[in-house]
Design a protein around this motif. Structure first.
Motif, PDB file in Angstrom:
ATOM      1  N   THR A 281       0.811  -1.217   0.000  1.00  0.00           N
ATOM      2  CA  THR A 281       0.000   0.000   0.000  1.00  0.00           C
ATOM      3  C   THR A 281       0.845   1.267   0.000  1.00  0.00           C
ATOM      4  O   THR A 281       0.522   2.238  -0.697  1.00  0.00           O
ATOM      5  CB  THR A 281      -0.925   0.021   1.223  1.00  0.00           C
ATOM      6  OG1 THR A 281      -1.656  -1.203   1.287  1.00  0.00           O
ATOM      7  CG2 THR A 281      -1.904   1.171   1.150  1.00  0.00           C
ATOM      8  N   ALA A 282       1.934   1.289   0.770  1.00  0.00           N
ATOM      9  CA  ALA A 282       2.711   2.517   0.948  1.00  0.00           C
ATOM     10  C   ALA A 282       3.258   3.080  -0.371  1.00  0.00           C
ATOM     11  O   ALA A 282       3.103   4.282  -0.634  1.00  0.00           O
ATOM     12  CB  ALA A 282       3.842   2.271   1.941  1.00  0.00           C
ATOM     13  N   PRO A 283       3.913   2.280  -1.235  1.00  0.00           N
ATOM     14  CA  PRO A 283       4.417   2.864  -2.489  1.00  0.00           C
ATOM     15  C   PRO A 283       3.300   3.393  -3.380  1.00  0.00           C
ATOM     16  O   PRO A 283       3.454   4.434  -4.031  1.00  0.00           O
ATOM     17  CB  PRO A 283       5.151   1.691  -3.155  1.00  0.00           C
ATOM     18  CG  PRO A 283       5.433   0.727  -2.072  1.00  0.00           C
ATOM     19  CD  PRO A 283       4.306   0.866  -1.109  1.00  0.00           C
ATOM     20  N   VAL A 284       2.169   2.681  -3.394  1.00  0.00           N
ATOM     21  CA  VAL A 284       1.050   3.126  -4.216  1.00  0.00           C
ATOM     22  C   VAL A 284       0.484   4.433  -3.685  1.00  0.00           C
ATOM     23  O   VAL A 284       0.134   5.342  -4.448  1.00  0.00           O
ATOM     24  CB  VAL A 284      -0.034   2.030  -4.256  1.00  0.00           C
ATOM     25  CG1 VAL A 284      -1.236   2.494  -5.074  1.00  0.00           C
ATOM     26  CG2 VAL A 284       0.529   0.741  -4.847  1.00  0.00           C
ATOM     27  N   LEU A 285       0.401   4.555  -2.380  1.00  0.00           N
ATOM     28  CA  LEU A 285      -0.115   5.779  -1.770  1.00  0.00           C
ATOM     29  C   LEU A 285       0.777   6.977  -2.064  1.00  0.00           C
ATOM     30  O   LEU A 285       0.296   8.093  -2.297  1.00  0.00           O
ATOM     31  CB  LEU A 285      -0.252   5.579  -0.260  1.00  0.00           C
ATOM     32  CG  LEU A 285      -0.779   6.753   0.562  1.00  0.00           C
ATOM     33  CD1 LEU A 285      -2.187   7.116   0.130  1.00  0.00           C
ATOM     34  CD2 LEU A 285      -0.751   6.410   2.047  1.00  0.00           C
ATOM     35  N   MET A 286       2.078   6.765  -2.101  1.00  0.00           N
ATOM     36  CA  MET A 286       3.014   7.857  -2.332  1.00  0.00           C
ATOM     37  C   MET A 286       3.157   8.236  -3.795  1.00  0.00           C
ATOM     38  O   MET A 286       3.375   9.411  -4.128  1.00  0.00           O
ATOM     39  CB  MET A 286       4.398   7.484  -1.784  1.00  0.00           C
ATOM     40  CG  MET A 286       4.462   7.280  -0.293  1.00  0.00           C
ATOM     41  SD  MET A 286       6.119   6.814   0.265  1.00  0.00           S
ATOM     42  CE  MET A 286       7.044   8.274  -0.196  1.00  0.00           C
ATOM     43  N   LEU A 287       3.039   7.257  -4.700  1.00  0.00           N
ATOM     44  CA  LEU A 287       3.423   7.475  -6.090  1.00  0.00           C
ATOM     45  C   LEU A 287       2.263   7.440  -7.080  1.00  0.00           C
ATOM     46  O   LEU A 287       2.356   8.028  -8.153  1.00  0.00           O
ATOM     47  CB  LEU A 287       4.444   6.406  -6.513  1.00  0.00           C
ATOM     48  CG  LEU A 287       5.714   6.337  -5.670  1.00  0.00           C
ATOM     49  CD1 LEU A 287       6.497   5.086  -5.991  1.00  0.00           C
ATOM     50  CD2 LEU A 287       6.564   7.579  -5.896  1.00  0.00           C
ATOM     51  N   VAL A 288       1.193   6.749  -6.738  1.00  0.00           N
ATOM     52  CA  VAL A 288       0.097   6.552  -7.673  1.00  0.00           C
ATOM     53  C   VAL A 288      -1.112   7.396  -7.297  1.00  0.00           C
ATOM     54  O   VAL A 288      -1.912   7.781  -8.148  1.00  0.00           O
ATOM     55  CB  VAL A 288      -0.301   5.052  -7.736  1.00  0.00           C
ATOM     56  CG1 VAL A 288      -1.349   4.808  -8.809  1.00  0.00           C
ATOM     57  CG2 VAL A 288       0.928   4.194  -8.017  1.00  0.00           C
TER      58      VAL A 288
END
Length: 356
Positions: A281-288
């Motif tokens: 979840t964290a990378p998607v929340l930051m980048l997407v």
């Protein structure tokens, strides 16, 4: 003649000595039932409200009663063996119960929401405090982001593993192995922060599904390297040596002999790595970021994904959002379970068959 007669007479006594003083086959099940009954009685007697406490008490009673009964009937040596066996069974039960409870509760909460409409509609025009909407846009985003991450990480991981097993010698190979081990333990938030700083802030690209795929590829790559490396090491050296003896070059031996032999295990490792990044979840929340509409282009604009959708719907803090979150969680678990089943099927299909 007397010696033969004596040996024949002693043989049944020896057999009786080896077969007697044994707990019956139903003893483990009976001890388990007795332990549960005693744990319930203790829990009620001491007013223990937590069922987890009851289960721990039952587990400790099962181990203790098994050891005491075996020591009394079979002796200390056999009792130690039964003690180890009961501890293994207890650890197995402790590992399975949370998994089964998680799946059961997710199915219970999400089964009433997941239907054809839920899978074929997005959240466009749906207010978070009202019923309706679906996960179609999040499912499309997850498939595209995970697919791009796999396309980036799988070839690099495969080639890195081939280098480490077939060519790697000296300090460079040790350095690569060290950094692969370090990358295995990198938190997902760190991978997302790295791509945010490099891809978006430094190179000035926009937030998109592809940016999230880059972070997911970083998380996936060391898993692919490690699993592929272990599979390549299992290929017998005799196959390589036979190919070299026939004059086949090393690169062609790797391509025609080594990789096809290990393809089942390699595919399984890649599938497991895909399952590992699917729920991030964290990378998607930051980048997407996230969007309520369908965005089929992962290279342009915000895009939704199932893990982010679950978090956002749970953040809405109402019953309709909770229901959609549990439905998306059920879809995500089904997706990961399907990947694992595909991996097992490919591994069994490609595994060497005995007798052929």
């Amino acid at each position: 003649m007397s010696a033969v007669t004596d040996s024949v007479a002693v043989a049944p006594q020896l057999r009786r000595g080896l077969t007697t003083n044994r707990l019956p086959n139903w003893a483990p099940a009976g001890i388990a039932v007795l332990s549960i009954a005693l744990a319930v009685a203790i829990g009620l007697g001491f007013s223990l409200d937590s069922k987890i406490q009851w289960g721990l008490i039952a587990g400790l009673l099962f181990v203790g009663i098994t050891y005491a009964s075996s020591a009394k009937v079979e002796g200390r040596r056999q009792a130690k063996d039964r003690l180890a066996t009961s501890v293994v069974w207890l650890a197995f039960v402790l590992a399975v119960i949370p998994l089964v409870a998680l799946i059961f509760y997710t199915v219970q909460q999400g089964a009433g929401v997941v239907d054809a409409r839920f899978l074929n509609h997005s959240m466009k025009g749906v207010i978070s405090t009202e019923a309706g909407g679906g996960v179609y846009h999040a499912l499309i985003g997850t498939l595209e982001q995970v697919g791009l991450a796999t396309a980036l990480a799988a070839p690099v991981g495969l080639l890195t593993a081939v280098y480490l097993v077939e060519y790697g010698r000296g300090r460079l190979a040790k350095a690569v192995t060290f950094f692969v081990d370090v990358m295995t333990g990198i938190p997902s938030i760190v991978a997302g922060l790295f791509i945010l700083s490099l891809w978006i802030l430094l190179f000035d690209f926009e937030y998109s599904g592809f940016a999230g795929s880059l972070a997911l590829a970083i998380l996936m790559m060391p898993v692919v390297v490690r699993s592929t490396e272990e599979m390549l090491k299992l290929v017998p050296n005799e196959l390589r040596e036979a190919s070299y003896a026939l004059g086949v070059p090393k690169w062609k031996t790797i391509l025609r002999i080594v990789l096809p032999t290990a393809i089942g295990g390699i595919t399984t490792g890649v599938m497991l790595a895909v399952a590992r990044i699917t729920g991030e979840t964290a990378p998607v929340l930051m980048l997407v970021f996230g969007t309520e509409i369908i965005n089929s282009n992962p290279f342009e604009g915000p895009q939704q994904s199932l893990p982010l959708y679950i978090w956002q719907q749970y953040q809405s803090n109402n019953d309709f959002g909770y229901a959609r979150a549990w439905g998306a969680a059920l879809v995500l678990i089904a997706f990961v379970m399907a990947l694992n089943l595909v991996a097992r099927g490919i591994a069994r299909w490609r595994s060497p068959k005995s007798g052929h």
